[in-house]
Design an enzyme around this catalytic site. Structure first.
Site, mmCIF file in Angstrom:
data_model
loop_
_atom_site.group_PDB
_atom_site.id
_atom_site.type_symbol
_atom_site.label_atom_id
_atom_site.label_comp_id
_atom_site.label_asym_id
_atom_site.label_seq_id
_atom_site.Cartn_x
_atom_site.Cartn_y
_atom_site.Cartn_z
ATOM 1 C CG HIS A 83 -39.981 -31.417 -106.397
ATOM 2 N ND1 HIS A 83 -41.291 -31.704 -106.680
ATOM 3 C CD2 HIS A 83 -39.381 -31.244 -107.611
ATOM 4 C CE1 HIS A 83 -41.477 -31.707 -107.995
ATOM 5 N NE2 HIS A 83 -40.335 -31.431 -108.576
ATOM 6 C CD GLN A 124 -39.644 -33.515 -114.767
ATOM 7 O OE1 GLN A 124 -40.741 -33.972 -114.984
ATOM 8 N NE2 GLN A 124 -38.860 -34.015 -113.837
HETATM 9 P P1 GDP Z 1 -38.309 -27.666 -107.607
HETATM 10 O O1 GDP Z 1 -37.666 -28.750 -108.391
HETATM 11 O O2 GDP Z 1 -39.153 -26.757 -108.453
HETATM 12 O O3 GDP Z 1 -39.045 -28.147 -106.390
HETATM 13 O O4 GDP Z 1 -37.117 -26.740 -107.080
HETATM 14 P P2 GDP Z 1 -35.736 -27.261 -106.427
HETATM 15 O O5 GDP Z 1 -36.028 -27.735 -105.044
HETATM 16 O O6 GDP Z 1 -35.027 -28.171 -107.326
HETATM 17 O O7 GDP Z 1 -34.917 -25.915 -106.432
HETATM 18 C C1 GDP Z 1 -35.325 -24.800 -105.732
HETATM 19 C C2 GDP Z 1 -34.254 -24.465 -104.685
HETATM 20 O O8 GDP Z 1 -34.422 -23.162 -104.195
HETATM 21 C C3 GDP Z 1 -34.317 -25.355 -103.458
HETATM 22 O O9 GDP Z 1 -33.012 -25.597 -103.035
HETATM 23 C C4 GDP Z 1 -35.079 -24.529 -102.438
HETATM 24 O O10 GDP Z 1 -34.743 -24.846 -101.106
HETATM 25 C C5 GDP Z 1 -34.611 -23.150 -102.788
HETATM 26 N N1 GDP Z 1 -35.611 -22.088 -102.568
HETATM 27 C C6 GDP Z 1 -36.938 -22.125 -102.783
HETATM 28 N N2 GDP Z 1 -37.496 -20.929 -102.553
HETATM 29 C C7 GDP Z 1 -36.470 -20.108 -102.188
HETATM 30 C C8 GDP Z 1 -36.407 -18.715 -101.863
HETATM 31 O O11 GDP Z 1 -37.386 -17.984 -101.856
HETATM 32 N N3 GDP Z 1 -35.170 -18.224 -101.586
HETATM 33 C C9 GDP Z 1 -34.051 -18.995 -101.590
HETATM 34 N N4 GDP Z 1 -32.897 -18.423 -101.306
HETATM 35 N N5 GDP Z 1 -34.092 -20.301 -101.896
HETATM 36 C C10 GDP Z 1 -35.288 -20.838 -102.191
HETATM 37 P P1 IMO Z 2 -37.731 -30.672 -111.134
HETATM 38 O O1 IMO Z 2 -39.034 -31.395 -110.918
HETATM 39 C C1 IMO Z 2 -34.855 -29.220 -114.032
HETATM 40 C C2 IMO Z 2 -34.125 -31.734 -117.526
HETATM 41 C C3 IMO Z 2 -32.789 -32.416 -117.662
HETATM 42 C C4 IMO Z 2 -32.664 -32.445 -119.173
HETATM 43 C C5 IMO Z 2 -34.091 -32.706 -119.626
HETATM 44 C C6 IMO Z 2 -34.388 -34.156 -119.925
HETATM 45 O O2 IMO Z 2 -36.779 -30.787 -110.013
HETATM 46 O O3 IMO Z 2 -38.001 -29.259 -111.555
HETATM 47 P P2 IMO Z 2 -34.800 -36.294 -118.404
HETATM 48 O O4 IMO Z 2 -33.915 -36.957 -117.387
HETATM 49 O O5 IMO Z 2 -36.114 -35.841 -117.860
HETATM 50 O O6 IMO Z 2 -34.961 -37.113 -119.645
HETATM 51 O O7 IMO Z 2 -33.975 -34.979 -118.841
HETATM 52 O O8 IMO Z 2 -34.918 -32.256 -118.574
HETATM 53 N N1 IMO Z 2 -34.831 -32.011 -116.257
HETATM 54 C C7 IMO Z 2 -34.981 -31.124 -115.270
HETATM 55 N N2 IMO Z 2 -34.497 -29.871 -115.151
HETATM 56 N N3 IMO Z 2 -35.648 -29.740 -113.082
HETATM 57 C C8 IMO Z 2 -36.159 -30.982 -113.198
HETATM 58 O O9 IMO Z 2 -37.064 -31.482 -112.346
HETATM 59 C C9 IMO Z 2 -35.803 -31.750 -114.315
HETATM 60 N N4 IMO Z 2 -36.080 -33.010 -114.730
HETATM 61 C C10 IMO Z 2 -35.501 -33.139 -115.925
HETATM 62 O O10 IMO Z 2 -31.760 -31.685 -117.044
HETATM 63 O O11 IMO Z 2 -32.288 -31.161 -119.619
HETATM 64 MG MG MG Z 3 -35.779 -29.531 -108.775
#
Ligand code: GDP
Ligand code: IMO
Ligand code: MG
Length: 425
Positions: free
Chosen positions: A40, A223
């Protein structure tokens, strides 16, 4: 007011970024499932933080964070994460971070088995993060897992850990792979256990005492709904319940104490790892959006597959989670597009589906039914009020809301805290 925040798609919706906003108005932030498979990312001014096991609320000094019982905790990864955050100037102490004593542990054998099973599956692999998640939940369900409280008693911990290493090694040998050396595992886990001991407490009592004092709890899902072990695209799922129901069993807070459910959804769709993805873009648009949206996993660095917004998926997520607020993220990534599509149903031959078919062969055959929308082709990054958005962006967002079946409360137009539009409904 207790709030559950869930991912409405396949993960990486921007949950951490929205949690960071909602933490302002909460007292406790709780992770309730998953483990260090999550990534995250939160941007605060010029700093970028990536949280894996620790709730994103830790970035707010005065809030208390709990790693709930539903999480599988890799103690070594957790120590590393705490140290990394401290190096970035974030306060992480037993006063603002608690690990539930009954959370299960991820052991080295789990990570090794995760990797070996994936390798053996070859082209049928799930594409896991190789963080040992599946095998750790497997041992939990088989009632042979170790829990955080086991780390509090070194003599017993050593015995239990040795038994697990022996058991895991028997399986590892059957793959023809060199077994783990217990002495190495023990020295690594003993030092993690010593470090983590003051953080390990009764999470249920913590949250119930908090509720008795009218404190507000925010649940941070990891996830996404379509990765739920029951409701997702099985077997291309994770091994826990990222859905709203998971928040209760993963923390000990009863359903009667939940007030609202926020579903986070990207303005388009992404998926990392294997498994069906009906609205995936063609390769050209896929790599364009991947680049503009910086769609690379924060845990594994893998490129995320990208596609059109799929309201069959988000409507299904709305149902299962009871989403009554939507947070749409990454609207700005679509600023340059001349035309946008929203999938409103699937078709398999003559048969129309308004929800996600659970039979994967059927889902793989399904063709999306699209509605087309005009793009706005102007930057939205500086906009802070819904009514100031370009008309076509408002039309597109209203369609997302209508097809998903819940109102939009937040729109984000950039990764930073201030790049946010709060929508009054
Ligand atoms: P999470 O796993 O659901 O917390 O999401 P991640 O952090 O893995 O992926 C979301 C990505 O999008 C991160 O790199 C954030 O910094 C970026 N992000 C979130 N909101 C926005 C937005 O409104 N615009 C852009 N350009 N990036 C964003
Ligand atoms: P956040 O919280 C996106 C996906 C993996 C794989 C499947 C199973 O950042 O949204 P695992 O290691 O959990 O057994 O993998 O789930 N996966 C995610 N995809 N965001 C995640 O977490 C994920 N955590 C696991 O890529 O397809
Ligand atoms: Mg993520």
């Amino acid at each position: 007011m207790n709030t559950i925040l869930v991912g409405g798609q396949w993960g990486d919706e921007g949950k951490g970024r929205i949690i960071d906003l909602l933490t302002e108005r909460s007292d406790f932030v709780v992770r309730y499932q998953g483990g260090s498979n999550a990534g995250h990312e939160v941007h605060i001014e010029k700093n970028v933080y990536v949280l894996h096991l620790i709730p994103s609320g830790i970035l707010h000094r005065s809030k208390v964070c709990l790693i709930g019982n539903g999480v599988v905790v890799d103690p070594v990864a957790l120590v590393k994460e705490i140290r990394g955050l401290r190096r970035q100037g974030i306060r992480v102490t037993p006063k603002n971070l608690v690990v539930s004593e009954i959370a299960h542990l991820v052991l080295p054998g789990h990570k090794l088995l995760d990797e070996l099973r994936e390798h053996r599956k070859g082209k049928d692999r799930i594409g896991t993060t190789k963080r040992g998640i599946g095998p750790a939940y497997g041992d939990k369900a088989a009632r042979t897992g170790l829990r955080a409280l086991d780390m509090l008693q070194p003599v017993r911990f050593r015995e239990k850990l040795r038994a697990k290493v022996t058991e895991h090694n028997a399986i590892v040998r059957s793959f023809g792979i060199k077994p783990l050396r217990f002495d190495n595992v023990w020295s690594e886990y003993l030092s993690a256990a010593r470090f983590l001991r003051p953080f390990i407490r009764d999470g249920v009592a913590l949250l119930h005492d908090a509720m008795a004092q009218k404190k507000k709890i925010l649940f941070e899902g990891a996830q996404g709904t379509l990765l739920d072990i029951d409701f997702g695209t099985y077997p291309y799922v994770t091994s826990s319940h990222p859905t709203a129901g998971g928040a209760c069993v993963g923390s000990g807070v009863p359903p009667t104490r939940i007030d609202r459910v926020v579903g986070v959804m990207k303005a388009y769709t992404t998926r990392v790892g294997e498994g069906p993805f009906p609205t995936q873009y063609d390769p050209k648009l896929g790599s364009e959006i991947q680049k503009i949206g910086d769609e690379f996993g924060r845990t594994t660095g893998r490129g995320r597959r990208c596609g059109w917004f799929d309201s069959v998926v988000t409507r299904y997520a709305q149902r299962i989670n009871g989403i009554n607020h939507i947070a749409v993220t990454k609207l700005d990534v679509l600023d340059h597009m001349s035309e946008l599509k929203i999938c409103v149903a699937y078709k398999d031959g003559a048969r129309r589906y308004n929800t996600v078919p659970m039979d994967l062969d059927t889902l793989r055959r399904c063709k999306p039914v699209y509605q087309t929308y005009k793009g706005w082709q102007t930057s939205t990054k500086h906009i802070r009020r819904f009514r100031d958005l370009p008309k076509n962006a408002r039309i597109y967002l209203n369609a997302i809301s209508r097809h998903t079946g819940a109102p939009i409360s937040i729109v984000s137009v950039g990764p930073r805290r201030d790049e946010t539009i709060f929508v009054k409904n």
